[in-house]
Scaffold this motif. Structure first.
Motif, short mmCIF file in Angstrom:
data_model
loop_
_atom_site.label_atom_id
_atom_site.label_comp_id
_atom_site.label_asym_id
_atom_site.label_seq_id
_atom_site.Cartn_x
_atom_site.Cartn_y
_atom_site.Cartn_z
N ALA A 159 24.80 40.22 29.03
CA ALA A 159 24.18 41.11 30.00
C ALA A 159 24.17 42.51 29.40
N ALA A 160 23.30 43.35 29.94
CA ALA A 160 23.22 44.71 29.41
C ALA A 160 24.58 45.39 29.43
N ALA A 161 25.37 45.09 30.48
CA ALA A 161 26.68 45.73 30.61
C ALA A 161 27.67 45.27 29.54
N ASP A 162 27.36 44.15 28.87
CA ASP A 162 28.26 43.62 27.83
C ASP A 162 28.12 44.36 26.50
N ILE A 163 26.96 44.99 26.29
CA ILE A 163 26.64 45.53 24.96
C ILE A 163 27.71 46.49 24.46
N GLY A 164 28.14 47.39 25.35
CA GLY A 164 29.14 48.37 24.95
C GLY A 164 30.49 47.76 24.61
N LYS A 165 30.67 46.48 24.98
CA LYS A 165 31.97 45.82 24.76
C LYS A 165 31.96 44.93 23.52
N LEU A 166 30.89 45.00 22.73
CA LEU A 166 30.83 44.12 21.55
C LEU A 166 31.88 44.54 20.53
N GLU A 167 32.53 43.55 19.95
CA GLU A 167 33.50 43.82 18.88
C GLU A 167 33.32 42.76 17.79
N LEU A 168 33.80 43.10 16.59
CA LEU A 168 33.65 42.17 15.46
C LEU A 168 34.52 40.94 15.69
N LYS A 169 33.90 39.75 15.61
CA LYS A 169 34.65 38.50 15.77
C LYS A 169 35.02 37.92 14.41
N TRP A 170 34.08 37.92 13.49
CA TRP A 170 34.38 37.45 12.13
C TRP A 170 33.36 38.00 11.15
N ALA A 171 33.74 37.97 9.87
CA ALA A 171 32.85 38.41 8.80
C ALA A 171 32.83 37.32 7.74
N TYR A 172 31.68 37.13 7.10
CA TYR A 172 31.50 36.10 6.07
C TYR A 172 30.94 36.78 4.83
N GLY A 173 31.52 36.50 3.67
CA GLY A 173 31.07 37.16 2.44
C GLY A 173 30.16 36.25 1.63
N ASN A 624 27.44 42.69 0.88
CA ASN A 624 27.28 41.23 0.82
C ASN A 624 27.94 40.55 2.01
N VAL A 625 27.74 41.15 3.20
CA VAL A 625 28.49 40.61 4.33
C VAL A 625 27.58 40.22 5.50
N LEU A 626 27.99 39.14 6.16
CA LEU A 626 27.36 38.71 7.41
C LEU A 626 28.39 38.97 8.50
N LEU A 627 28.00 39.72 9.54
CA LEU A 627 28.94 40.10 10.60
C LEU A 627 28.58 39.41 11.91
N ALA A 628 29.61 38.95 12.62
CA ALA A 628 29.41 38.27 13.90
C ALA A 628 30.16 39.04 14.98
N PHE A 629 29.43 39.43 16.02
CA PHE A 629 30.02 40.20 17.11
C PHE A 629 30.01 39.39 18.40
N GLY A 630 31.01 39.62 19.24
CA GLY A 630 31.06 39.00 20.56
C GLY A 630 31.69 40.00 21.51
N VAL A 631 31.68 39.65 22.79
CA VAL A 631 32.21 40.57 23.79
C VAL A 631 33.73 40.50 23.81
N ALA A 632 34.35 41.68 23.82
CA ALA A 632 35.81 41.74 23.86
C ALA A 632 36.30 41.09 25.14
N LYS A 633 37.34 40.28 25.02
CA LYS A 633 37.87 39.57 26.19
C LYS A 633 38.75 40.52 27.01
#
Ligand code: HEC
Length: 633
Positions: A159-173, A624-633
């Motif tokens: 949801a729009a309200a989630d955007i500000g809560k995105l944090e890095l979940k994992w990174a892949y090289g 050389n990185v792929l970043l994955a973000f998700g909402v902070a719990k």
């Protein structure tokens, strides 16, 4: 058919001569003449001599398109060899013998060899491939075939309200790479992504563990386009050397592999579009830069679309976008010239199933005669490939890289190099109309009427434009608004060649910007200016060349300074900002860092946001990185 479109603010279009600083790309790249004299020496003296003979003229110079020698030394010898054998330097390496290749790779490469991924990088049995609910998918360059890069709230899982809560979940090289340019794809909980090293990987979207890795012949920057025939799921993609692949999505095993374009300068960048069991492969090329060699017979590459059967790769049709080139004359240094040429297709074709049409956008002509199909939006018949209509936005754009130094292969009256690098978006408006919207390197956005042979509906300037300016890789639309980010990277005049590294030339304050346009008439709804680099430092640019992505409430846009940001769709206000310019600990154990955001844009699906970082071209920074973000719990 050719309809010439007027630029609304012609005064702001830079003339060809004033753009020269940005075009010095290959000014001193004329290695070619030296070849005979030092070849024997190179074979004896080893890597350093090979480097001096075949590489230094480009990699020692300050150029926005060439990675610096320092960037190359970070690679492993094996990686450099791969680049020469079947990677981006393949055509430069044609005259270089096997032992010389190995010698130069050893001389340059100081980076570590790419060890096999540790066992811990692979998924365990409790994470089967493609086992998640199919709700949040993104199955090609865009989540749907209209190339609007729009994801619904439901499919985005945000949801729009989630955007500000995105944090890095994992990174892949990406092992051994200095660029992360492949567009990711998400299908039923599995993320598929290619790489410059040609490794295509299937990753678990929530943890980043690896299901399988497939090694392609050349660098892969297209998205994996998913074709579904019942339980049979096929991934279709192409590499930068002209090969098209079909993999079994479940196992990563090859179903077939075909070379669709024989011209040696072929470069496949646009992702495949799929409709009704047929895949459409767009083709562009490197030939524009070959022309800097005054002995190169410019030019013979023709932009094209090839339709192949998903099942076995058999060709259904092929349409070239310019006629067969003929000898047209000789240059001042008596090299034969050929034309017409060019009109490459750099972007993903757009499918209009209702009208039975496929829309492609094209780049410039490389040599005379100019054609009506360069810098154009073209509609092809889906079944036959016949051109239904063509709308040219910049006529007479005959340009090649020799024009940077007014080399022998540059036409007298060269054009501005205003390619289309972004797909045309087929936007369904609130009142049920279809509008075709295309953004160009010129800084213009055009809306065309697909129901009326592409007649111009409106045009709006969103940037200054230029060789590396304007809309580069992609816009987005939610049906109400068009979101267009621009590069408009600025290199201060006269600084070309002055600094030891290419990216020291970018203006840290100028460039970038995101404009929201009303789909109905092209009027500006809001404008979010490029955000200057903080602290301002030479070599950092706020340019926003990467494709953008929209979901209800937020537009994601990356910039060359490494920032990945989300802006409000209502007023362009900054909602979220993540600086990717740092080192990351990766789930696959490969050392990785972020750099510039350019090329492919972010993917939003299933509650997560994915983006690549690293693009050392046009003055950008390696990564050389792929970043994955998700909402902070
Ligand atoms: C005519 C100019 C030119 C010459 C000569 C040249 N290069 Fe390059 N090189 C480039 C450009 C331009 C790129 C960036 C291509 C891109 O990423 O679009 C590049 C990229 C590379 C890369 C990175 C490729 C990747 O996959 O990221 C390597 C490695 C490389 N060059 C090695 C060499 C070596 C070794 C030689 C000499 C044998 C050489 N180059 C000669 C222009 C040149």
């Amino acid at each position: 058919m050719r309809v010439s479109i007027q630029h609304s603010e012609p005064g702001t279009i830079e003339g060809p001569r004033t753009r020269q600083p940005a075009l010095l790309l290959f000014a001193s790249a004329l290695v070619f003449g030296l070849a005979g004299s030092t070849a024997a020496l190179a074979a004896e003296a080893g890597g350093e001599a090979v480097y001096a003979q075949y590489c230094a003229s480009c990699h020692e110079q300050v150029s926005p398109r060439i990675p610096t020698r320092e960037a190359l030394t970070k690679m492993s010898p094996a990686r450099i060899l791969r680049t020469l054998d079947f990677g981006l330097m393949m055509s430069i390496a044609y005259p270089i013998k096997r032992n010389e290749r190995e010698a130069v790779a050893r001389f340059l490469g100081k980076g570590k060899d790419e060890a096999a991924l540790p066992a811990s990088a692979y998924c365990k049995a409790d994470r089967p491939i493609m086992s998640a609910a199919s709700l949040g998918n993104w199955t090609g360059w865009s989540p749907s075939q209209d190339n609007t890069r729009f994801q619904t709230t439901e499919r985005a899982g945000l949801a729009a309200a989630d955007i500000g809560k995105l944090e890095l979940k994992w990174a892949y090289g990406f092992a051994g790479d200095v660029i992360a340019f492949a567009a990711p794809t998400l299908f039923n909980g599995t993320l598929f992504v290619g790489s410059a090293g040609g490794a295509v990987q299937a990753l678990d979207a929530s943890t980043g563990c690896v299901h399988w890795i497939y090694q392609a012949n050349g660098p892969v920057r297209t998205a994996m386009t998913v074709a579904e025939e019942g339980a049979r799921k096929t991934l279709l993609f192409s590499d930068q050397n002209g090969w098209v692949y079909a993999l079994d999505a479940r196992t990563g095993k090859s179903r077939w592999k075909k070379k669709v374009e024989e011209h040696e300068a072929t470069r496949l960048t646009g992702s495949l579009a799929v409709h009704d069991g047929v895949a459409f492969v767009p083709a562009a090329s490197w030939e524009e830069t070959r022309a800097i060699d005054p002995a190169y017979k410019c030019c013979t590459f023709r932009g094209s679309v090839t339709a192949v059967r998903v099942r076995d790769g058999a060709r259904v049709w092929k349409t070239y976008l310019v006629d067969q080139p003929k000898k047209i004359g000789t240059t001042a240094v008596s090299t034969e010239t050929y034309g017409p040429s060019g009109a490459g297709v750099w972007s993903t074709p757009t499918i209009d199933a209702v009208r039975g049409l496929l829309y492609v956008t094209t780049g410039d002509n490389y040599s005379h005669p100019a054609t009506a199909t360069s810098d154009a939006v073209i509609a092809l018949n889906l079944k036959s490939g016949a051109i239904a209509w063509s709308q040219q936005t910049t006529p007479n754009d005959v340009y090649n890289s020799s024009c940077g130094s007014r080399g022998a292969n540059c036409p007298e009256d060269n054009g501005p190099d205003f390619d289309f690098g972004a797909s045309a978006m087929l936007v369904k408006t609130a009142d049920g109309r279809d509008v075709l919207v295309a953004g160009q390197k010129s800084g213009m956005v055009y809306a065309l009427d697909p129901a009326n042979n592409g007649k111009l509906l409106w045009q709006t300037r969103v940037g200054k434009g230029g060789v590396n300016g304007g809309v580069q890789w992609g816009m987005a639309s939610d049906g109400r608004t068009v979101y267009a980010s621009v590069s408009d990277v600025v290199r201060p005049a006269g600084t070309m060649g002055a600094a030891p590294i290419g990216n020291a030339l970018l203006d840290p304050e100028k460039g970038g910007g995101l404009t929201a346009l009303n789909i109905a008439d092209g009027t500006k709804v809001w404008f979010a200016p490029g955000i200057p680099c903080a602290p301002p430092r030479p070599g950092c640019s706020p340019a926003q060349p990467a494709a953008v992505t929209v979901l209800p409430g937020a537009v994601f846009s990356g910039s060359m300074d490494g920032h990945f940001r989300a802006f409000s769709t209502e007023d362009g206000k900054l909602l979220w900002d993540f600086d990717t310019l740092k080192n990351f600990t990766t789930v696959n154990g490969v050392p990785a860092s972020g750099g510039s955001l350019d090329g492919a844009g972010p993917l939003v699906a299933g509650g997560m946001v994915f983006v690549n970082s690293g693009y050392p071209r046009f003055g950008g920074m390696p990564g050389n990185v792929l970043l994955a973000f998700g909402v902070a719990k």
